[in-house]
Design a protein around this motif. Structure first.
Motif, PDB file in Angstrom:
ATOM      1  N   PHE A 391       0.835  -1.199   0.000  1.00 47.62           N
ATOM      2  CA  PHE A 391       0.000   0.000   0.000  1.00 47.62           C
ATOM      3  C   PHE A 391       0.871   1.251   0.000  1.00 47.62           C
ATOM      4  N   ALA A 392       0.225   2.378  -0.365  1.00 46.90           N
ATOM      5  CA  ALA A 392       0.962   3.624  -0.570  1.00 46.90           C
ATOM      6  C   ALA A 392       1.042   4.493   0.673  1.00 46.90           C
ATOM      7  N   GLY A 393       0.139   4.316   1.640  1.00 42.83           N
ATOM      8  CA  GLY A 393       0.009   5.263   2.741  1.00 42.83           C
ATOM      9  C   GLY A 393       1.126   5.207   3.758  1.00 42.83           C
ATOM     10  N   THR A 394       1.275   6.313   4.517  1.00 39.93           N
ATOM     11  CA  THR A 394       2.178   6.412   5.654  1.00 39.93           C
ATOM     12  C   THR A 394       3.596   5.972   5.288  1.00 39.93           C
ATOM     13  N   GLY A 395       4.058   6.422   4.141  1.00 44.86           N
ATOM     14  CA  GLY A 395       5.412   6.085   3.731  1.00 44.86           C
ATOM     15  C   GLY A 395       5.559   4.684   3.190  1.00 44.86           C
ATOM     16  N   GLY A 396       4.439   4.026   2.909  1.00 44.12           N
ATOM     17  CA  GLY A 396       4.497   2.662   2.390  1.00 44.12           C
ATOM     18  C   GLY A 396       4.166   1.644   3.461  1.00 44.12           C
ATOM     19  N   GLY A 397       3.496   0.597   3.064  1.00 39.67           N
ATOM     20  CA  GLY A 397       3.135  -0.431   4.035  1.00 39.67           C
ATOM     21  C   GLY A 397       2.588  -1.655   3.351  1.00 39.67           C
ATOM     22  N   ALA A 398       2.085  -2.579   4.151  1.00 34.21           N
ATOM     23  CA  ALA A 398       1.555  -3.827   3.617  1.00 34.21           C
ATOM     24  C   ALA A 398       0.579  -4.423   4.620  1.00 34.21           C
ATOM     25  N   ILE A 399      -0.302  -5.272   4.098  1.00 33.07           N
ATOM     26  CA  ILE A 399      -1.155  -6.103   4.952  1.00 33.07           C
ATOM     27  C   ILE A 399      -0.813  -7.549   4.627  1.00 33.07           C
ATOM     28  N   TYR A 400      -0.455  -8.306   5.668  1.00 37.83           N
ATOM     29  CA  TYR A 400      -0.010  -9.689   5.498  1.00 37.83           C
ATOM     30  C   TYR A 400      -0.997 -10.641   6.157  1.00 37.83           C
ATOM     31  N   LEU A 401      -1.172 -11.770   5.476  1.00 37.12           N
ATOM     32  CA  LEU A 401      -1.983 -12.866   6.008  1.00 37.12           C
ATOM     33  C   LEU A 401      -1.089 -14.086   6.132  1.00 37.12           C
ATOM     34  N   ALA A 402      -0.835 -14.494   7.365  1.00 40.98           N
ATOM     35  CA  ALA A 402       0.001 -15.671   7.603  1.00 40.98           C
ATOM     36  C   ALA A 402      -0.762 -16.940   7.227  1.00 40.98           C
ATOM     37  N   GLU A 404      -2.745 -20.195   7.436  1.00 43.53           N
ATOM     38  CA  GLU A 404      -3.669 -20.728   8.441  1.00 43.53           C
ATOM     39  C   GLU A 404      -4.173 -19.669   9.417  1.00 43.53           C
ATOM     40  N   ALA A 405      -3.879 -18.403   9.179  1.00 45.18           N
ATOM     41  CA  ALA A 405      -4.300 -17.351  10.111  1.00 45.18           C
ATOM     42  C   ALA A 405      -5.750 -16.962   9.857  1.00 45.18           C
ATOM     43  N   ASP A 406      -6.440 -16.550  10.898  1.00 48.66           N
ATOM     44  CA  ASP A 406      -7.819 -16.119  10.796  1.00 48.66           C
ATOM     45  C   ASP A 406      -7.938 -14.636  10.493  1.00 48.66           C
ATOM     46  N   GLU A 407      -6.836 -13.908  10.629  1.00 43.30           N
ATOM     47  CA  GLU A 407      -6.887 -12.459  10.459  1.00 43.30           C
ATOM     48  C   GLU A 407      -5.594 -11.974   9.817  1.00 43.30           C
ATOM     49  N   ALA A 408      -5.730 -10.979   8.964  1.00 45.20           N
ATOM     50  CA  ALA A 408      -4.565 -10.331   8.359  1.00 45.20           C
ATOM     51  C   ALA A 408      -4.217  -9.096   9.179  1.00 45.20           C
ATOM     52  N   PHE A 409      -2.943  -8.665   9.109  1.00 47.15           N
ATOM     53  CA  PHE A 409      -2.491  -7.528   9.901  1.00 47.15           C
ATOM     54  C   PHE A 409      -1.675  -6.560   9.046  1.00 47.15           C
ATOM     55  N   ALA A 410      -1.770  -5.290   9.432  1.00 46.92           N
ATOM     56  CA  ALA A 410      -1.139  -4.219   8.665  1.00 46.92           C
ATOM     57  C   ALA A 410       0.140  -3.738   9.338  1.00 46.92           C
TER      58      ALA A 410
END
Length: 710
Positions: A391-402, A404-410
C-alpha cells in the motif's frame, strides 16, 4: 415510398426519420383526401377518387392538353408503371379507359389550361413525405395526384411552376403545404437502415419502434424499440442495446453518464451478455449481466484490470456492484462475486484486494486509513506460504496474512521499513500478529510479530526510529514493563554480543541500558540466560569492557540492595571471568562500583549481606594493592570497611571499624602485619583480626585497640 413485394405495407419516414408501417394501401387511400381537404381552399367542385371513377371519360372540351386513353396506365401492366397526362392525373380505371384530366386541375382554373403543365410529379419521393404524396391509388396501383395541386391558382394559365413551394404541382418534392420536414441531419436514416437490415428474428427480438427517433446532438441519436434501444453516434456508428444490459445502462444514466454504445450486446466465454460504451471523459465502460444475477457497470480502469485477471471466469467472478467513486473522491472501485474488489486511483493504478486482506484494509479505513490505496495485487509472501498486498500510505506499508491465520495484519511507515530491512516474514520477527498500535506511554507505536518466540518492532517518538525486540530479550523487556519500565524504548535491533556468542538490545531508558542474552554459562540453570542492565550500573559495566571485560555477562537484572542497615541502593550480579562471580553496586552517596572474584563472593556472603548489608556499598572499584600481590575494595558500611585478597593468603577477608582504622594507621598491607588472614572474630569477649605478621584486638570494655606481632 417503399412498397413491399405484396403491396401490403408502405414505410413512411416521419419528422425524425422514424419508420412507421401502414398496414394496408387502403389506409393511404383514405388519408389522401383528408390531407387535401385540410390543405386546399374550398372549391366549387370537390374531386375525389369516387367521382373520378363515375365520370372517368368526361371532358370539358377546353384546352388542347387533354389526352386520350393512350396516355393512361394499361390495366394489364403490373401497376408499377404510372403515367400521367398534362394535369398529372392518371386513369383510375383498371380497364385502360380514357382518362379525363379535368377533375385534377385547380377548381378555379378556366378552360385555358395549357397542356404543357407538367403535372406528372413523381409521387415516390423519399417515402412519400410530400404534400402531394397522399394522392389516391387505384386497384392497378396507379397514383392520382389530382388532389395534390394547390388550390391557389388564380385562374390564369397553369404552367406548372411553383412559387417558393407555396403552390404544388403534385411533383412530390416535399415542399408542399402541410408536408413533414425531411430529417437531413447527421446520422439521419442510419438507425432505420440498420434495423431494416436485421434478420426477421432479430427484429422480432428487438421489437417494433416506439415513438419518434430522438436527436441528442449532431453526433448522437437513438430510437427506442419495444425491447431495445438503437443508437447512432458519429464515432461508434450504430449499435443496439437490449435486455438486462439496457436496463442497467439506463439505470446508470444512459448515454449522459456512460456515453454511447461501442458494441451490440455480446457474450463472453461463459455466455454472459455484455455491452461496451464509450464516453469522451470516462473512456470505455462495460455492463455485464450474468444469469441469475444483477447486471453491473465496470468503468474503464477497473474493467481493464478485471479482464486482465480473467474476467467473469477468473478468480474474482462477475461484478456485484457498479464501479463507484471512493469516499474520498480520489479513485474508483468495484466489488466481485468471489469476495474481492478492484480499487483504482490515478496515482496507484488498479489493483486487486480480496478475502481477509480486503476485510482488514476496510476495517482500517480503506483508502482513507493509514495504509492508503493498494500499490500491488495480492502476492505470495517470501516464505511461499502467506499472502500480502502493498500500500501507498504512511510512507508505504503492507497487509499480510500468515498461513492458516484467521486475520490479516497491517504494517506500515517506519515500522514496515524496519521489518522489511530485517527480512520481513523470513526474518527473525516473522509475520505480524497485530496491527500497528499505540505504545503503553501513549506516545510511541508498535507491531507485534510471531517470529523467534514472539517479538515486536517499536517506533520511538523521540528519535523517529523503529527497532525490533524479539525472543527471550523481548520477554524480559515485557517483564520489566516495556516502554514504561526502566529501559524505555529500544534504541537498537537485536545484535550479536562482543564475544560473538550472546545477543542484546540497547534501550533508551534510565540513562541507557541493555538486555543481554547468553548462549551458555554456569549461571543459566539457576538464573536464566537473559538479564537487563541500565543506568549508572550499565555505564560502569560497559566502561569496564562489557561481556568481554572482567565482569562478563549479567546474571541478574538490576536488584535493590538490602535495606536492613539503612543503606539504599541497586546492584547487578555478573558472571565474571573464568567463573569468578562479580557485581556492580550503586547507591546515591557512593555511585556505582564493581566488586569481583573472591572479594565479590565474600561481600555477597551471608556474613556480610552484600549491597546494603554490614559493609554497605563499595566506594571503590576493585583495585590492585601497591605491592601487586593482592586486591581490595573499600565500602561505606560499619564506619568504613574493606575486603582484601592476596595470592599468598588465597582468600578474601573483610575488615572494618576500629581494627581497620589501626591497620590503616600502620600502613595497610605494607605494615609488619601484612595481609589479613581472617575476618573479625570474637574470643573471650574481645574482637580480633589475624594478619600474616600478627593481630589486632579490640577491647570493648575499655575501647582500647592493640596490635601485636606473632
Amino acid at each position: 415510398m417503399e412498397r413491399d413485394q405484396k403491396g401490403d405495407n408502405v414505410t413512411v419516414k416521419n419528422l425524425v426519420g422514424h419508420a412507421v408501417a401502414l398496414s394496408t394501401a387502403a389506409a393511404l387511400v383514405t388519408a389522401a383526401p383528408a390531407a387535401a381537404a385540410t390543405e386546399q381552399p374550398e372549391q366549387d367542385t370537390q374531386t375525389t377518387q369516387s367521382t373520378q371513377e363515375k365520370a372517368g371519360s368526361a371532358d370539358d372540351g377546353s384546352g388542347d392538353g387533354s389526352t386520350d386513353g393512350s396516355g393512361s396506365s394499361d390495366s394489364g401492366d403490373s401497376g408499377n408503371d404510372t403515367s400521367g397526362d398534362g394535369s398529372g392525373s392518371t386513369d383510375g380505371n383498371s380497364d385502360g379507359g380514357t382518362s379525363d384530366d379535368s377533375g385534377s386541375t385547380d377548381g378555379s382554373t378556366d378552360g385555358s389550361t395549357d397542356g404543357s403543365t407538367d403535372g406528372s410529379g413523381d409521387g415516390s419521393t423519399d417515402g412519400g413525405a410530400t404534400d402531394g404524396g397522399s394522392g389516391s391509388t387505384d386497384d392497378s396501383g396507379s397514383t392520382d395526384d389530382s388532389g395534390s395541386t394547390d388550390g391557389n391558382s388564380d385562374g390564369g394559365t397553369d404552367d406548372g411552376s411553383t412559387d417558393d413551394g407555396s403552390t404544388g404541382d403534385g411533383s412530390g418534392d416535399g415542399s408542399g403545404d402541410g408536408g413533414d420536414q425531411v430529417d437531413e441531419g447527421p446520422g439521419a436514416g442510419k438507425i432505420d437502415e440498420y434495423y431494416q437490415n436485421l434478420s426477421e428474428a432479430e427484429q422480432q427480438r428487438l421489437g417494433e419502434p416506439v415513438g419518434e427517433e430522438q436527436v441528442v446532438s449532431d453526433s448522437v441519436r437513438y430510437q427506442q424499440y419495444d425491447n431495445a434501444r438503437i443508437y447512432w453516434s458519429e464515432g461508434q456508428g450504430v449499435h443496439s442495446v437490449s435486455g438486462a444490459v439496457l436496463e442497467a445502462y439506463l439505470n446508470a444514466g444512459g448515454h449522459e453518464a456512460l456515453g454511447v454504445p461501442a458494441t451490440n450486446v455480446l457474450t463472453d466465454d461463459l455466455g454472459t451478455p455484455y455491452g461496451e460504451f464509450v464516453n469522451s471523459e470516462r473512456g470505455t465502460s462495460a455492463i455485464y449481466a450474468p444469469e441469475g444475477a444483477q447486471a453491473h457497470v465496470l468503468g474503464e480502469p477497473v474493467l481493464k484490470k478485471w479482464r486482465a485477471e480473467g474476467g467473469g471466469g477468473g478468480h474474482l467472478g462477475y461484478p456485484t456492484t457498479d464501479t463507484a467513486a471512493t469516499p474520498d473522491g480520489r479513485g474508483q472501485y468495484s466489488e466481485f462475486a468471489n469476495g474481492g474488489a478492484i480499487y483504482w486511483t490515478n496515482e496507484t493504478q488498479a489493483h486487486v484486494l480480496q478475502g481477509k486482506i480486503l476485510a482488514k484494509w476496510r476495517a482500517l479505513g480503506a483508502g482513507q486509513g493509514p495504509v492508503g490505496y493498494p500499490t500491488s495485487d495480492e502476492k505470495t509472501a517470501a516464505d511461499g506460504q502467506g499472502r500480502y498486498n502493498e500500500f501507498a500510505g504512511t510512507g508505504g506499508g503492507a497487509i499480510y496474512l500468515a498461513p492458516e491465520a484467521d486475520e490479516a495484519f497491517a504494517v506500515y511507515g517506519t515500522i514496515h521499513y524496519k521489518w522489511q530491512k530485517l527480512g520481513g516474514v523470513t526474518g527473525p520477527v516473522g509475520y505480524p500478529t497485530s496491527d500497528e498500535k499505540t505504545a503503553a506511554d501513549g506516545q510511541g507505536r508498535y507491531n507485534e510479530f510471531a517470529g523467534t518466540g514472539g517479538g515486536a518492532i517499536y517506533w520511538n517518538p523521540d528519535t523517529g526510529k523503529a527497532n525490533a525486540v524479539y525472543g527471550e530479550i523481548y520477554d524480559k523487556w515485557q517483564e520489566l514493563n516495556g516502554v514504561t519500565g526502566p529501559l524505555g524504548y529500544p534504541t537498537s535491533d537485536e545484535k550479536t554480543a562482543a564475544d560473538g556468542q550472546g545477543r542484546y538490545n540497547e534501550f533508551a531508558g534510565t540513562g541507557g541500558g541493555a538486555i543481554y542474552w547468553a548462549k551458555e554459562g554456569w549461571w543459566i540453570a539457576e538464573n536464566g540466560r537473559t538479564h537487563a542492565v541500565y543506568g549508572a550500573i550499565y555505564d560502569k559495566w560497559t566502561a569496564s569492557g562489557g561481556v568481554t571485560g572482567p565482569l562478563g555477562y549479567p546474571i541478574t537484572d538490576e536488584l535493590p540492595g538490602y535495606e536492613d542497615f539503612g543503606y539504599s541502593g541497586r546492584y547487578n550480579a555478573f558472571s565474571g571471568q573464568n567463573g569468578q562471580f562479580a557485581l556492580i553496586a550503586w547507591s546515591k552517596p557512593t555511585q556505582a562500583h564493581s566488586v569481583q572474584g573472591k572479594i565479590a563472593y565474600k561481600y555477597a556472603s551471608s556474613k556480610y549481606g552484600g549491597p546494603g548489608g554490614v559493609l554497605g556499598y563499595p566506594t571503590t572499584d576493585q583495585r590492585i594493592t601497591p605491592d601487586g600481590q593482592g586486591a581490595y575494595n573499600h565500602f561505606n558500611g560499619a564506619g568504613g570497611s574493606s575486603i582484601y585478597y592476596s595470592k599468598a593468603v588465597g582468600r578474601a577477608h573483610g575488615i572494618f571499624g576500629g581494627i581497620r582504622d589501626r591497620w590503616q594507621q600502620l600502613g595497610w598491607e605494607r605494615s609488619y602485619l601484612g595481609y589479613p588472614t581472617s575476618g573479625q572474630y570474637e574470643v573471650d569477649g574481645v574482637y580480633r583480626v589475624d594478619f600474616q605478621g600478627g593481630q589486632i584486638t579490640y577491647y570493648p570494655e575499655t575501647g582500647e585497640i592493640v596490635d601485636r606481632p606473632w
